[in-house]
Design an enzyme around this catalytic site. Structure first.
Site, PDB file in Angstrom:
ATOM      1  N   ASP A  20      10.876 -22.342 -55.977  1.00 49.43           N
ATOM      2  CA  ASP A  20      11.895 -22.378 -55.146  1.00 49.43           C
ATOM      3  C   ASP A  20      13.172 -22.723 -56.223  1.00 49.43           C
ATOM      4  O   ASP A  20      13.877 -21.717 -56.694  1.00 49.43           O
ATOM      5  CB  ASP A  20      11.964 -23.575 -54.317  1.00 49.43           C
ATOM      6  N   ASP A  21      13.363 -23.872 -56.541  1.00 46.77           N
ATOM      7  CA  ASP A  21      14.686 -24.140 -57.348  1.00 46.77           C
ATOM      8  C   ASP A  21      14.054 -25.328 -58.271  1.00 46.77           C
ATOM      9  O   ASP A  21      14.451 -26.381 -58.325  1.00 46.77           O
ATOM     10  CB  ASP A  21      15.764 -24.683 -56.518  1.00 46.77           C
ATOM     11  N   HIS A  76      15.012 -18.935 -56.926  1.00 47.86           N
ATOM     12  CA  HIS A  76      16.494 -18.562 -56.675  1.00 47.86           C
ATOM     13  C   HIS A  76      17.361 -18.582 -58.228  1.00 47.86           C
ATOM     14  O   HIS A  76      16.642 -19.270 -59.012  1.00 47.86           O
ATOM     15  CB  HIS A  76      17.049 -19.533 -55.876  1.00 47.86           C
ATOM     16  N   GLU A 128      11.228 -23.713 -42.637  1.00 45.33           N
ATOM     17  CA  GLU A 128      11.325 -25.115 -43.609  1.00 45.33           C
ATOM     18  C   GLU A 128      12.033 -25.948 -42.944  1.00 45.33           C
ATOM     19  O   GLU A 128      11.487 -27.025 -42.396  1.00 45.33           O
ATOM     20  CB  GLU A 128      12.044 -24.333 -44.585  1.00 45.33           C
ATOM     21  N   HIS A 159       9.243 -16.526 -55.278  1.00 46.49           N
ATOM     22  CA  HIS A 159      10.317 -17.474 -54.604  1.00 46.49           C
ATOM     23  C   HIS A 159      10.775 -18.288 -55.613  1.00 46.49           C
ATOM     24  O   HIS A 159      10.602 -19.610 -55.988  1.00 46.49           O
ATOM     25  CB  HIS A 159       9.628 -18.325 -53.360  1.00 46.49           C
ATOM     26  N   HIS A 197      14.160 -16.390 -45.534  1.00 48.17           N
ATOM     27  CA  HIS A 197      13.634 -17.800 -45.175  1.00 48.17           C
ATOM     28  C   HIS A 197      13.495 -18.138 -43.842  1.00 48.17           C
ATOM     29  O   HIS A 197      14.264 -17.799 -43.083  1.00 48.17           O
ATOM     30  CB  HIS A 197      14.675 -18.793 -45.836  1.00 48.17           C
TER      31      HIS A 197
END
Length: 353
Positions: free
Chosen positions: A280-281, A17, A202, A15, A199
């Protein structure tokens, strides 16, 4: 005895990006090079203080993300981002990376959807050769765009399946596009042999997770933490062997959970869920993959055996080739094996002269 290093634990990262994988130093450098003004939240006040549980907060998060994306203006910028991402993965013990990209975010700059995908694939070839980290690509549709756009992306993803594309995803604000609307695109992707990795769960609750599971046929669910609120749904996830890509730092950064301790990792594990930790980021949340394993140890009380099982779940939930899986799983076993205490060397007695 010193605790085993989570950096040395072999793992897969499922996961991450594309833009969000960028190093902060690279963002600042490319912005200066291309004359892009960065807000203070991406310079002196980095990492930004975010809260995306309302639309205004999500808009700010998305605005910062779009500004970061705007510094990627040349093919060499894309090559650099992916090489550095792979270098960072190698440093954190990740031997396999599945990086997610929505090519429509770059298409206008790089000549269209297909040239953008091919550019990213070329960059992945170079990054993998340079670092030894295996790389798969997840093509992601955007919930805020029309489902027909998602079908176009799904067909392109399938067309590139023989060249690193391993999955099809769905990202952006859950509140602005139901998973149900994208069933046609995911049907195309699944029939083409790609993993379904949307996704869900969340910013919205269990109903969002259920749509991903039942309508999109999810093999993995990005985040999925809100499934803990529906025991029957969680039981279904466990029974189907669906992997949840849980990103603790991201959940805190976006206000999904007040603190890392409030992310329901322990409850999910107790129910038997398969969890693959993700960052994630990192560009916006300030931490990468190994930090998520450190949180598992410090906030959720995971033993080394449980950390090893989290790593195994990430590997088994991936699309890594069999030889890569075998090598990484063997590495996990080696990481967990007892450490032999060092023995003092015996010196021969000194001779009398």
């Amino acid at each position: 005895m010193e605790p085993r290093s989570v950096f040395a634990l072999p793992k897969a990262h499922l996961h991450l990006h594309f833009t969000g994988s960028m190093r902060h130093s690279t963002l600042v450098e490319l912005a200066a090079e291309h004359g892009v003004h960065l807000p203070e939240a991406l310079v002196e006040d980095w990492p930004p203080r975010l809260r995306a549980t309302d639309e205004r907060g999500w808009f700010r998060f998305q605005r910062l993300y779009d500004i970061a994306r705007s510094v990627l203006r040349r093919p060499e910028d894309m090559y650099r981002l992916l090489r550095e991402a792979a270098e960072d993965e190698a440093a954190e013990g990740s031997g396999w990376l599945e990086i997610q990209v929505d090519p429509s975010g770059y298409a206008a700059r790089f000549g269209g959807l297909t040239p953008t995908i091919e550019l990213v694939l070329d960059a992945a070839d170079v990054a993998e050769a340079a670092t030894g980290v295996g790389i798969g690509l997840v093509i992601a549709a955007n919930r805020t765009k029309h489902p027909l756009d998602a079908k176009t992306l799904a067909r392109l993803a399938v067309r590139h399946r023989d060249r690193r594309v391993v999955g099809f995803g769905l990202s952006n604000d859950e509140r602005r596009g139901r998973a149900y609307d994208f069933e046609g695109a995911f049907r195309i992707a699944r029939r083409g042999g790609l993993l379904s990795v949307p996704h869900g769960g969340e910013l919205l609750g269990p109903a969002s997770v259920r749509e991903c599971l039942e309508t999109l046929g999810a093999d993995r669910i990005g985040h999925g933490v809100r499934a803990v609120e529906d025991p029957a749904l969680l039981e279904q996830i466990v029974r189907r062997g669906v992997t949840l890509e849980v990103c603790p730092s991201s959940n805190v950064g976006l206000g999904v959970a007040p603190t890392a301790a409030d992310v329901p990792v322990r409850a999910l594990l107790a129910a038997g869920a398969r969890i693959a930790l993700g960052a994630d980021d990192p560009l916006l949340f300030g931490s990468r993959l190994a930090r998520q394993y450190e949180l598992a140890r410090t906030e959720y009380g995971c033993t080394d055996a449980e950390l090893a099982e989290l790593a195994r779940a990430s590997i088994r939930g991936s699309a890594a080739p069999p030889d890569v899986r075998k090598r990484l799983l063997a590495g996990v076993d080696h990481w967990l094996s007892p450490v032999e205490p060092s023995r003092p060397r015996h010196r021969a007695p000194a001779r009398c002269s």
